[in-house]
Design a protein around this motif. Structure first.
Motif, PDB file in Angstrom:
ATOM      1  N   VAL A  49       0.843  -1.206   0.000  1.00  0.00           N
ATOM      2  CA  VAL A  49       0.000   0.000   0.000  1.00  0.00           C
ATOM      3  C   VAL A  49       0.873   1.249   0.000  1.00  0.00           C
ATOM      4  O   VAL A  49       0.657   2.184  -0.785  1.00  0.00           O
ATOM      5  CB  VAL A  49      -0.943   0.002   1.226  1.00  0.00           C
ATOM      6  CG1 VAL A  49      -1.625   1.363   1.373  1.00  0.00           C
ATOM      7  CG2 VAL A  49      -1.987  -1.097   1.100  1.00  0.00           C
ATOM      8  N   LEU A 214      -4.475  -5.146  -3.355  1.00  0.00           N
ATOM      9  CA  LEU A 214      -5.788  -5.766  -3.463  1.00  0.00           C
ATOM     10  C   LEU A 214      -5.662  -7.262  -3.694  1.00  0.00           C
ATOM     11  O   LEU A 214      -6.420  -8.064  -3.126  1.00  0.00           O
ATOM     12  CB  LEU A 214      -6.586  -5.111  -4.597  1.00  0.00           C
ATOM     13  CG  LEU A 214      -6.777  -3.588  -4.463  1.00  0.00           C
ATOM     14  CD1 LEU A 214      -7.529  -3.037  -5.663  1.00  0.00           C
ATOM     15  CD2 LEU A 214      -7.507  -3.254  -3.171  1.00  0.00           C
ATOM     16  N   THR A 218      -5.259  -6.664   0.899  1.00  0.00           N
ATOM     17  CA  THR A 218      -5.117  -5.480   1.751  1.00  0.00           C
ATOM     18  C   THR A 218      -5.826  -4.294   1.113  1.00  0.00           C
ATOM     19  O   THR A 218      -5.713  -4.071  -0.090  1.00  0.00           O
ATOM     20  CB  THR A 218      -3.625  -5.137   1.946  1.00  0.00           C
ATOM     21  OG1 THR A 218      -2.946  -6.281   2.445  1.00  0.00           O
ATOM     22  CG2 THR A 218      -3.462  -3.990   2.933  1.00  0.00           C
ATOM     23  N   SER A 219      -6.538  -3.522   1.909  1.00  0.00           N
ATOM     24  CA  SER A 219      -7.296  -2.382   1.406  1.00  0.00           C
ATOM     25  C   SER A 219      -6.475  -1.098   1.480  1.00  0.00           C
ATOM     26  O   SER A 219      -5.590  -0.950   2.318  1.00  0.00           O
ATOM     27  CB  SER A 219      -8.578  -2.201   2.219  1.00  0.00           C
ATOM     28  OG  SER A 219      -9.259  -1.020   1.845  1.00  0.00           O
ATOM     29  N   TYR A 220      -6.810  -0.169   0.582  1.00  0.00           N
ATOM     30  CA  TYR A 220      -6.205   1.161   0.632  1.00  0.00           C
ATOM     31  C   TYR A 220      -6.904   2.057   1.646  1.00  0.00           C
ATOM     32  O   TYR A 220      -6.364   3.089   2.038  1.00  0.00           O
ATOM     33  CB  TYR A 220      -6.287   1.834  -0.745  1.00  0.00           C
ATOM     34  CG  TYR A 220      -5.272   1.354  -1.742  1.00  0.00           C
ATOM     35  CD1 TYR A 220      -3.958   1.811  -1.701  1.00  0.00           C
ATOM     36  CD2 TYR A 220      -5.619   0.442  -2.730  1.00  0.00           C
ATOM     37  CE1 TYR A 220      -3.023   1.382  -2.616  1.00  0.00           C
ATOM     38  CE2 TYR A 220      -4.687  -0.009  -3.659  1.00  0.00           C
ATOM     39  CZ  TYR A 220      -3.390   0.462  -3.595  1.00  0.00           C
ATOM     40  OH  TYR A 220      -2.458   0.030  -4.494  1.00  0.00           O
ATOM     41  N   ALA A 221      -8.091   1.693   2.053  1.00  0.00           N
ATOM     42  CA  ALA A 221      -8.907   2.541   2.917  1.00  0.00           C
ATOM     43  C   ALA A 221      -8.900   2.037   4.358  1.00  0.00           C
ATOM     44  O   ALA A 221      -8.476   0.914   4.649  1.00  0.00           O
ATOM     45  CB  ALA A 221     -10.340   2.577   2.393  1.00  0.00           C
ATOM     46  N   GLY A 222      -9.379   2.912   5.245  1.00  0.00           N
ATOM     47  CA  GLY A 222      -9.587   2.497   6.623  1.00  0.00           C
ATOM     48  C   GLY A 222      -8.445   2.790   7.580  1.00  0.00           C
ATOM     49  O   GLY A 222      -8.523   2.436   8.760  1.00  0.00           O
TER      50      GLY A 222
END
Length: 308
Positions: A49, A214, A218-222
Motif C-alpha cells: 500500500v 488488493l 489489503t485495502s487502501y482505505a480504513g
C-alpha cells in the motif's frame, strides 16, 4: 542538449542542493516506520500500500512532463526500456519498504544502497564491461559487510520480527534498483529525455504496484489520517525533492560523486532512526555498514566509465 554555461550553478550551490537531496531521500525510511506505527500494522500487505501510493503520488506530481513525452515521441525501444525500468522500480520499492517491517533501519538502508556494486557486476555480465581491480576489491569488501550485517541483525533478533528476511528483502531491493538504473540509462541512450523517462518509469511503476495490495487482500482505505499524511510527505520530500535533487546534481558534477554522496543516506537514516525511534544499531550492523560503505565507495571510484 547542453545547458547555457551562464546558467551553470556554482559548485557550492550544487553541493548544497545535493546535500538537501540526500537528506530528503534518507527520510523515506522514517516516514515508512511512522506510517506503520500510525496504522498499527506492518508486513508485506501494508508495505505494498505504501509503495503503490508513493509512486502514484509521484506520478501525479510529474503529470506536466507528459507534454514533452507526446511532443518528442520517443522511439519504441526507449519506451520499452523505460517501462521495464518502471517495473524494476516497483520491485525495488515493494521489497525495500517490506524489509523495514522485519529489520533495522540501519541494516535495510545500508543493504539497499549497495546498488553500485550490483550495477558493476550486471554490466560485467551483460555488457562485458570488465571491472577494474579496484572495483573488484570494493565489491569483495561490500559483500563482507553484508555478511557482517546478517550476523549483526541475527544477534539482535529479539528486537525485530525477522531480521534475516528483512536483510534479504533489502538486498533484493538493491538488485531491482540496479536493474532500474541500467534500464533507465538505456532508455535515455535511446533518445528519451530525463523528464520524459522519469514520467514514464514512475507511471509504469505505479500501474504495476496499484493492484498488488488488493491481490494480497489489503485495502487502501480504513487507515488513520496520519498514515496518508506520512505517505504524502514521503512522496513529496523523499521522492519529488530528494530524487529530483540528486538527478539535477548529475547534470553539473560527476555521477560518481553523486553516487558517493548517496552513500550518506544510511548514515542519515540511521541517525534519524536513533533520534526518533531510539533505534541504536548493534555493533555487528555498525561494522558491517562501515564495510559496505567503504566497499561501495572503492567500487564506484574504480569503475571505468563506458564510452558513449
Amino acid at each position: 542538449m547542453h545547458a547555457d554555461s551562464s546558467s551553470k550553478p556554482q559548485i557550492w550551490q550544487v553541493a548544497v542542493i545535493l546535500t538537501i537531496g540526500v537528506f530528503a531521500v534518507s527520510t523515506a525510511a522514517i516516514f515508512i516506520r511512522l506510517s506503520m506505527a500510525a496504522a498499527g500494522v506492518q508486513g508485506v500487505g501494508f508495505s505494498l500500500v505504501v509503495a503503490a501510493l508513493r509512486l502514484t503520488l509521484a506520478s501525479l506530481i510529474l503529470l506536466p512532463a507528459w507534454r514533452n513525452v507526446r511532443r518528442l515521441q520517443p522511439s519504441r525501444r526507449a519506451w520499452l526500456y523505460a517501462i521495464a525500468a518502471g517495473g524494476s522500480l516497483a520491485v525495488h520499492f515493494a521489497m525495500w519498504i517490506s524489509s523495514l517491517s522485519y529489520t533495522s533501519i540501519a541494516a535495510s538502508t545500508t543493504l539497499v544502497t549497495t546498488n553500485p556494486v550490483w550495477v558493476a557486476l550486471i554490466s560485467w555480465g551483460w555488457w562485458k564491461e570488465i571491472p577494474s581491480k579496484q572495483t573488484i576489491l570494493g565489491i569483495a569488501i561490500a559483500l563482507l559487510g553484508s555478511i557482517l550485517i546478517a550476523f549483526g541483525t541475527a544477534e539482535a533478533a529479539e528486537s525485530y520480527t525477522n531480521p534475516l528476511l528483512g536483510d534479504g528483502l533489502a538486498l533484493v531491493g538493491a538488485w531491482a534498483a540496479s536493474c532500474y538504473f541500467l534500464l533507465g540509462r538505456e532508455a535515455q541512450r535511446q533518445g528519451m529525455g530525463v523528464g520524459s523517462y522519469v514520467a514514464v518509469a514512475y507511471s509504469a511503476s505505479a500501474l504495476v504496484l496499484l493492484p498488488l495490495p488488493l491481490i494480497w487482500g489489503t485495502s487502501y482505505a480504513g487507515y488513520p489520517l496520519m498514515v496518508y499524511v506520512y505517505i504524502f510527505l514521503m512522496a513529496l520530500v523523499s521522492q519529488a525533492i530528494g530524487h529530483t535533487s540528486c538527478n539535477w546534481a548529475v547534470r553539473w558534477i560527476s555521477p560518481t560523486l553523486v553516487t558517493l554522496a548517496i552513500l550518506l543516506e544510511p548514515v542519515s537514516a540511521s541517525l534519524l532512526g536513533y533520534l526518533i525511534f531510539d533505534e541504536l544499531p548493534s555493533v555487528g550492523v555498525g561494522v558491517g555498514a562501515i564495510a559496505i560503505l567503504t566497499g561501495v565507495a572503492i567500487a564506484v571510484l574504480g569503475t571505468r566509465p563506458r564510452s558513449a
